[in-house]
Design an enzyme around this catalytic site. Structure first.
Site, short mmCIF file in Angstrom:
data_model
loop_
_atom_site.label_atom_id
_atom_site.label_comp_id
_atom_site.label_asym_id
_atom_site.label_seq_id
_atom_site.Cartn_x
_atom_site.Cartn_y
_atom_site.Cartn_z
N VAL A 13 -23.44 25.53 -33.97
CA VAL A 13 -24.17 24.13 -33.65
C VAL A 13 -25.77 24.48 -33.41
CG1 VAL A 13 -24.22 21.99 -32.75
CG2 VAL A 13 -22.04 23.11 -33.09
N GLU A 35 -21.53 29.72 -29.94
CA GLU A 35 -22.90 29.24 -29.56
C GLU A 35 -23.63 28.76 -30.92
OE1 GLU A 35 -24.71 28.27 -26.52
OE2 GLU A 35 -25.36 26.97 -28.19
N GLY A 47 -28.07 26.54 -34.48
CA GLY A 47 -28.47 27.83 -34.52
C GLY A 47 -28.92 28.47 -33.23
N GLY A 107 -31.06 29.67 -40.24
CA GLY A 107 -31.82 30.80 -40.64
C GLY A 107 -31.14 32.17 -40.07
N ASP A 132 -21.90 18.74 -42.91
CA ASP A 132 -22.53 19.74 -42.03
C ASP A 132 -22.75 19.06 -40.75
OD1 ASP A 132 -24.01 22.49 -41.68
OD2 ASP A 132 -25.34 21.04 -40.97
N LYS A 165 -19.07 26.68 -38.18
CA LYS A 165 -18.81 25.04 -37.73
C LYS A 165 -17.54 24.50 -38.54
CE LYS A 165 -22.28 24.84 -40.89
NZ LYS A 165 -23.36 25.83 -41.02
N ILE A 200 -30.64 27.16 -30.71
CA ILE A 200 -30.61 26.13 -29.46
C ILE A 200 -29.34 26.49 -28.50
CG2 ILE A 200 -30.65 23.86 -28.88
CD1 ILE A 200 -31.93 23.29 -31.35
N GLY A 233 -35.57 27.64 -50.68
CA GLY A 233 -34.34 28.05 -50.15
C GLY A 233 -33.85 27.28 -48.97
N LYS A 269 -20.57 19.72 -36.89
CA LYS A 269 -21.25 19.90 -35.69
C LYS A 269 -20.97 18.94 -34.44
CE LYS A 269 -24.99 22.60 -38.13
NZ LYS A 269 -26.15 22.40 -38.80
N1 HSE Z 1 -27.77 23.79 -43.98
C1 HSE Z 1 -27.69 23.82 -42.28
C2 HSE Z 1 -28.88 23.17 -41.68
C3 HSE Z 1 -27.60 25.32 -42.01
O1 HSE Z 1 -29.76 22.81 -42.76
O2 HSE Z 1 -29.01 22.84 -40.68
C4 HSE Z 1 -26.94 25.28 -40.58
O3 HSE Z 1 -25.76 24.86 -40.55
#
Ligand code: HSE
Length: 422
Positions: free
Chosen positions: A132, A129, A134, A302, A201, A105, A136, A187, A205
């Site tokens: 943005v 795809e 993951g 993930g 982030d 992104k 979905i 993590g 997106k």
């Molecule tokens: N760190 C981001 C999140 C990962 O938590 O959504 C995916 O961009």
């Protein structure tokens, strides 16, 4: 059976996720979809490094040219992350007529115009795809399922890390820094959490989503951004008493031809579908003039959820007779300088006659209408109380102007949080 040669740029967790999905599910996908993939080269920084999935050494290279210059490679899968060199490599691949499938992104939002131009000029495919939310399928929904609509608004929880933190702050009354430390241990947050907790982030997106929704470019620099680092358990708790749940929301709306695009903490009513989106889950709630309201929900990050979107794009690209590019015009969106919403304002104020009247008078002078007010014990200073105002929906600039004129001898602002979805 059509066989397509592919190359990887990068092979961290997401790259290994894609490799694993192809290895474990490739045969079934080939039977179902009639396409199969041959991985020819994988660009990595350190070919000798141990990875989460065993990858044959002969595939690994530390030279980008081994992927970009290989004439047999039709699809370049990019999951290096970061802006550069990923953006330059994608543009190079597109200029060579190769299809690019990316989860990146940051590179895509920051270099949108150059990347789309390279794809258009060279007739190459561009699939994103996974960039943005993951797994979905929100990009495909906007590009291919909702074209009959004028999208009027979109609100999303599009960062899982911050949603995890805010969910636990609400459930446990915990402090931001304690939950962040836990998220880092698990993590779920990076050692340097800035990109997530400061809203960068989500802003990348949202730039991509709003561009597709409104068919004009919404540059990431035009997205208003505020993170969650100043959110206190008090804000979360007081919001709760008003029947509100706090989220890091990405909001995009078109009003009178102008677009507002913003990422910031915002309350939503407990009854709103987004209020129930807990933990690291993502959701996008949108309104189209024909489809009405809709919500997309799922895992936004993930290795395997992201691999799911990447491999689905690969299949789509391999089967495409003609690649579809985003239906986005060359002009940039005209951005709104103000927007209307309900505001939650928490102040610390002297508990003396006339203080409430002065604050209410200040709001009145700026045309801000108060919907409700609560006073709570527990100011930080002796003789001080907490005052919480909820305004009616109205201009954000008016609220800001009013708060700038607040007499600090009687009250000071602790927080100002928008309320959406009312
Ligand atoms: N760190 C981001 C999140 C990962 O938590 O959504 C995916 O961009």
């Amino acid at each position: 059976m059509k066989r397509t040669a592919i190359g990887f740029l990068g092979c961290g967790n997401i790259g290994c996720g894609v490799y694993r999905l192809l290895e474990t599910h490739g045969e079934t996908m080939a039977q179902n979809e009639g396409v199969a993939f041959d991985i020819r080269r994988i660009l990595v920084r350190s070919p000798g490094k141990k990875r989460s999935w065993d990858i044959p050494a002969h595939l690994l290279t530390d030279r980008a040219e081994d992927v970009l210059d290989d004439p047999q490679i039709e699809i370049v899968m990019e999951f290096m992350g970061g802006e550069e060199p990923a953006a330059s490599y994608m543009i190079e691949a597109l200029r060579r007529g190769k299809t690019v499938v990316t989860a990146n992104k940051m590179a895509l939002a920051a270099h949108w115009e150059e990347i789309v131009r390279a794809a258009r000029e060279h007739g190459a495919g561009l699939y994103y795809e996974a960039s943005v939310c993951g797994a979905i399928p929100i990009i495909r929904a906007l590009n291919e399922s909702l074209q009959a609509n004028r999208i009027t608004s979109m609100m999303g929880i599009i960062n899982g890390t911050t949603n995890y933190i805010l969910t636990r702050m609400r459930e446990e009354g915990a402090a931001y820094s304690d939950v962040l430390a836990d998220a880092q241990r698990l993590g779920l947050a990076e050692p340097d959490p800035t990109a997530d907790v400061e809203g960068y982030d989500a802003a990348y997106k949202l730039s991509i989503l709003a561009t597709l929704a409104f068919h004009r470019h919404v540059p990431v620099e035009s997205v208003y951004r505020e993170g969650i680092t100043k959110i206190t358990p008090q804000d979360v708790q007081y919001g709760r008493e008003f029947g509100l749940t706090l989220k890091l929301l990405a909001v995009a709306r078109e009003v009178d031809g102008r677009v507002e695009a913003r990422v910031h903490p915002a309350f939503v009513p407990d009854s709103h579908p987004l209020a129930g989106v807990g933990g690291a889950f993502n959701a996008v709630y949108l309104n189209g003039h024909a489809c009405g309201e809709m919500m997309f929900y799922g895992r936004g990050a993930g290795d395997m959820p992201t691999a799911s979107a990447l491999v689905s794009d690969m299949i789509k690209a391999a089967k495409a007779k003609r690649h579809m590019l985003p239906a986005v015009g060359d002009a940039r969106c005209e951005m709104a300088e103000d927007w209307a919403c309900v505001h939650f304002v928490r102040m610390q104020a002297k508990d003396e006659p006339g203080v409430l009247a002065q604050v209410a008078g200040l709001f009145a002078r700026h045309g801000v209408s108060i919907a409700s007010v609560a006073q709570k014990a527990g100011g930080d200073r002796p003789g001080a109380v907490q005052m919480i105002f909820l305004t009616h929906g109205g201009s954000e600039q008016a609220v800001r102007r009013a708060l700038c004129e607040l007499n600090h001898d009687i009250a000071s602002v602790c927080s100002m949080i928008r309320v959406e979805g009312v």
